[in-house]
Structure formats: structure tokens, C-alpha cells
Design an enzyme around this catalytic site. Structure first.
Site, PDB file in Angstrom:
ATOM      1  N   GLU A 134       8.128   2.812  -7.531  1.00 50.57           N
ATOM      2  CA  GLU A 134       6.743   3.397  -8.197  1.00 50.57           C
ATOM      3  C   GLU A 134       7.317   4.564  -9.046  1.00 50.57           C
ATOM      4  O   GLU A 134       6.711   4.484 -10.090  1.00 50.57           O
ATOM      5  CB  GLU A 134       5.941   3.911  -7.096  1.00 50.57           C
ATOM      6  N   ASP A 166      -4.362  -4.654  -0.974  1.00 51.41           N
ATOM      7  CA  ASP A 166      -2.975  -4.010  -0.799  1.00 51.41           C
ATOM      8  C   ASP A 166      -3.352  -2.512  -0.372  1.00 51.41           C
ATOM      9  O   ASP A 166      -4.439  -1.970  -0.711  1.00 51.41           O
ATOM     10  CB  ASP A 166      -1.979  -4.282  -1.853  1.00 51.41           C
ATOM     11  N   TYR A 182       0.780   2.510   3.555  1.00 51.58           N
ATOM     12  CA  TYR A 182       0.458   1.802   5.025  1.00 51.58           C
ATOM     13  C   TYR A 182       1.817   1.785   5.671  1.00 51.58           C
ATOM     14  O   TYR A 182       1.654   1.567   7.087  1.00 51.58           O
ATOM     15  CB  TYR A 182      -0.298   0.531   4.780  1.00 51.58           C
ATOM     16  N   GLY A 183       2.883   1.842   4.986  1.00 52.07           N
ATOM     17  CA  GLY A 183       3.985   1.301   5.774  1.00 52.07           C
ATOM     18  C   GLY A 183       4.646   2.413   6.706  1.00 52.07           C
ATOM     19  O   GLY A 183       5.554   1.871   7.423  1.00 52.07           O
ATOM     20  N   CYS A 210       8.269  -6.892   1.562  1.00 54.13           N
ATOM     21  CA  CYS A 210       7.469  -5.748   1.084  1.00 54.13           C
ATOM     22  C   CYS A 210       6.856  -6.031  -0.265  1.00 54.13           C
ATOM     23  O   CYS A 210       7.530  -6.497  -0.971  1.00 54.13           O
ATOM     24  CB  CYS A 210       8.313  -4.187   1.246  1.00 54.13           C
ATOM     25  N   THR A 211       5.677  -5.426  -0.657  1.00 53.25           N
ATOM     26  CA  THR A 211       5.126  -5.811  -1.836  1.00 53.25           C
ATOM     27  C   THR A 211       6.078  -5.322  -3.213  1.00 53.25           C
ATOM     28  O   THR A 211       6.069  -6.043  -4.098  1.00 53.25           O
ATOM     29  CB  THR A 211       3.633  -5.192  -2.012  1.00 53.25           C
ATOM     30  N   HIS A 212       6.804  -4.438  -3.094  1.00 55.47           N
ATOM     31  CA  HIS A 212       7.447  -3.817  -4.037  1.00 55.47           C
ATOM     32  C   HIS A 212       8.803  -4.258  -4.396  1.00 55.47           C
ATOM     33  O   HIS A 212       9.326  -4.282  -5.362  1.00 55.47           O
ATOM     34  CB  HIS A 212       7.732  -2.152  -3.774  1.00 55.47           C
ATOM     35  N   CYS A 243      -0.296  -7.448   1.147  1.00 60.63           N
ATOM     36  CA  CYS A 243       0.505  -6.183   1.821  1.00 60.63           C
ATOM     37  C   CYS A 243       1.225  -6.539   3.023  1.00 60.63           C
ATOM     38  O   CYS A 243       0.577  -7.153   3.860  1.00 60.63           O
ATOM     39  CB  CYS A 243      -0.537  -5.042   2.150  1.00 60.63           C
ATOM     40  N   ASN A 244       2.526  -6.554   3.083  1.00 59.53           N
ATOM     41  CA  ASN A 244       3.407  -7.073   4.112  1.00 59.53           C
ATOM     42  C   ASN A 244       2.901  -6.199   5.489  1.00 59.53           C
ATOM     43  O   ASN A 244       2.735  -6.777   6.708  1.00 59.53           O
ATOM     44  CB  ASN A 244       4.452  -6.985   3.941  1.00 59.53           C
ATOM     45  N   THR A 245       2.745  -4.877   5.291  1.00 60.00           N
ATOM     46  CA  THR A 245       2.241  -4.184   6.581  1.00 60.00           C
ATOM     47  C   THR A 245       1.088  -4.527   7.224  1.00 60.00           C
ATOM     48  O   THR A 245       1.038  -4.597   8.242  1.00 60.00           O
ATOM     49  CB  THR A 245       2.342  -2.755   6.156  1.00 60.00           C
TER      50      THR A 245
HETATM   51  N1  DGL Z   1       2.261  -2.614   0.451  1.00 60.94           N
HETATM   52  C1  DGL Z   1       3.013  -2.001   1.453  1.00 60.94           C
HETATM   53  C2  DGL Z   1       3.770  -3.359   2.130  1.00 60.94           C
HETATM   54  O1  DGL Z   1       3.795  -4.365   1.568  1.00 60.94           O
HETATM   55  C3  DGL Z   1       4.037  -1.191   0.660  1.00 60.94           C
HETATM   56  C4  DGL Z   1       3.617   0.190   0.384  1.00 60.94           C
HETATM   57  C5  DGL Z   1       3.059   1.009   1.636  1.00 60.94           C
HETATM   58  O2  DGL Z   1       3.910   1.343   2.501  1.00 60.94           O
HETATM   59  O3  DGL Z   1       1.750   1.229   1.664  1.00 60.94           O
HETATM   60  O4  DGL Z   1       4.270  -3.241   3.160  1.00 60.94           O
END
Ligand code: DGL
Length: 265
Positions: free
Chosen positions: A149, A6, A38-39, A181-183, A69-71
Site C-alpha cells: 500500500e 474486499d 480484515y487480515g 492475499c489480495t496484495h 479477499c482471501n481472509t
Molecule cells: N484483502 C486482505 C486479504 O486478501 C488483505 C488486506 C486486509 O488484511 O484487509 O486477505
């Protein structure tokens, strides 16, 4: 060993589901805290580091890769699958799309995610490819990652932000919402409570873990039993921010981070 990566600590919500559905498998995790988020990054950046991390995890002896990680799943999963074939590579989007399709009754689906995930249009395209009669509505939610976070899971501010982002989707009449998204799985309860309307909320982390479980039950690519003395390893490319808080939310315990940036040479 299952390699999981991630952009940072959010992928621990996926590790939580992997531990639940696949107890006994050893994992190696990499969170790219040196380069997150990454988003809000561009496609080429996310692809480049997703590739470097996948290569590094394979060199560390991971036998399958989970893009937690979704992005990164949105921008990089096709190129990773091509480049590292025949290594099995799992991503967040296909299992969530399948679950949303099986869940919706009125064919109106909402997606929330980072600006990058929503901009990629991948969720939208995959849903519409599977069923062109769907109505798909999406909403980038840049503020939710920092709120999680900070540990502000049910804070007044978080509730207001959730309303701002999700009420327009609710007004469109969606009956299914993908937490892209992961969070966001850490906000699932408060999202359900705040939107209070019977909308079914899909957690892609759980959909993904179920898919990996089915794969590993049918393919003997990894030894199930963790060998004596082997432990799960959690690498981060820089000091992870608020790791203790996030790992407490996910596992109710601390994890020991190994901080090392293999790409900063
Ligand atoms: N892990 C990212 C996602 O799932 C979220 C955090 C980021 O933007 O890096 O898209």
C-alpha cells in the site's frame, strides 16, 4: 453485473484479472476501507461484514458475487454460500488450490497470507483433503500488505521482508507457492526474482477469474454487454488510502471512488 468485494483496495488485483478474462461485463466493487484490515480481525467480525456487503451488493443488482479477499474467503465463504443460496458465490481459495495441485511435482506446497487466512487453516485443509500425501507449509506475512500500500514494490526493505518470510518455506523444498492475499500478486515479480529457485508462484486472482469466466460462458445469469452509459462502480466505506497508486499498478489508470458507508447507521 458482477459484485466484487474486499476489505479495501487489494481486491483491485482481482478486478484486473476479471477485466482481462471477462471484458464486457459490468462490475460493482465494494472495498470496506472503514473496517480494514480484515487480515488481523477475528472470524466473527469478518463473517458479519462479508454478509452485510454481500447483501448490499445483491440489493444493488449484482447477479453473482466474487469474494475478492482471501481472509473473507477463508472465514466467510461457506456461510455466505449457505445464506445467499442459490446466488453464485466465488471465492479465492478453491481455484488456487486446484491450480496448486495441478502444478506441484514434488507435492510440497507453500502458502503465504494474512495472519487470519493462515490461522483459519482453510488452504491447508483443502489441499490435504485433495491429496493426503502433500506436505503443506504456511507462513503469515503481516508486513507485506502495508509495504504494497506504500507502493514499495521493489524496495530494499520489501526484498528483506520477502526473504524473511519465504526463505523458511524454500528451505522446506516447496516447488509451488500460493500467494494467498489480495496484495501479493503485485509482488509476484519481485518474489520470483528474490527467491530465484524455479518455485512456481500461483496467483489466486488469476485462477479465480478463469473460474468465473468458465461459469459465465456456461450460465446466462448476466448480460455480457455493458449497456450504454453504464460504468463500473467502485464503492469504498471510507476514503481509500493510496487508491491512485494501487489502481495505477493494477490498471495503469485512475478510478473514481464513491465513498459511502452503508453499514454505519
Ligand atoms: N484483502 C486482505 C486479504 O486478501 C488483505 C488486506 C486486509 O488484511 O484487509 O486477505
Amino acid at each position: 453485473m458482477i459484485g466484487i468485494f474486499d476489505s479495501g483496495v487489494g481486491g483491485l488485483t482481482i478486478v484486473k484479472e476479471i477485466f482481462k478474462y471477462l471484458p464486457g461485463y459490468q462490475i460493482i466493487y465494494f472495498g470496506d476501507t472503514a473496517r480494514l484490515p480484515y487480515g488481523t480481525k477475528g472470524e466473527n467480525f469478518v463473517k458479519k461484514y462479508s454478509e452485510k456487503i454481500t447483501d448490499w451488493l445483491l440489493r444493488k443488482n449484482a447477479k453473482i458475487i466474487v469474494i475478492a479477499c482471501n481472509t473473507s474467503s477463508a472465514w466467510a465463504s461457506d456461510s455466505l454460500k449457505k445464506k445467499f443460496s442459490p446466488t453464485p458465490i466465488f471465492e479465492m481459495i478453491n481455484p488456487a488450490v486446484a491450480e496448486a495441485l495441478a502444478t506441484t511435482k514434488n507435492k510440497k506446497i507453500g502458502i503465504i497470507g494474512t495472519p487470519g487466512t493462515i490461522k483459519s487453516g482453510v488452504y491447508q485443509k483443502k489441499l490435504l483433503k485433495a491429496d493426503s500425501n502433500l506436505k503443506v507449509f504456511s507462513q503469515p506475512c503481516a508486513l507485506l500488505v502495508p509495504l504494497v500500500e506504500e507502493g514499495m514494490l521493489d524496495d530494499k526493505i520489501t526484498i528483506e521482508v520477502i526473504k524473511k518470510y519465504i526463505e523458511p518455506l524454500k528451505d522446506k523444498g516447496i516447488d509451488t507457492l500460493i500467494l494467498g492475499c489480495t496484495h501479493y500478486p503485485l509482488l509476484k515479480d519481485i518474489i520470483e526474482k528474490t527467491i530465484d529457485s524455479g518455485i512456481k508462484v500461483i496467483n489466486p486472482a488469476e485462477s479465480l477469474a478463469k473460474e468465473v469466466k468458465i461459469y459465465l460462458e456456461n450460465n446466462s445469469v448476466i448480460d455480457k454487454k455493458i449497456k450504454r452509459g453504464n460504468v463500473h462502480k467502485f464503492f469504498f466505506s471510507d476514503e481509500p488510502y493510496n487508491l491512485a497508486k494501487i489502481s495505477h499498478f493494477c490498471f495503469s489508470k485512475k478510478i473514481n471512488p464513491i465513498v459511502k458507508d452503508p453499514f454505519n447507521v
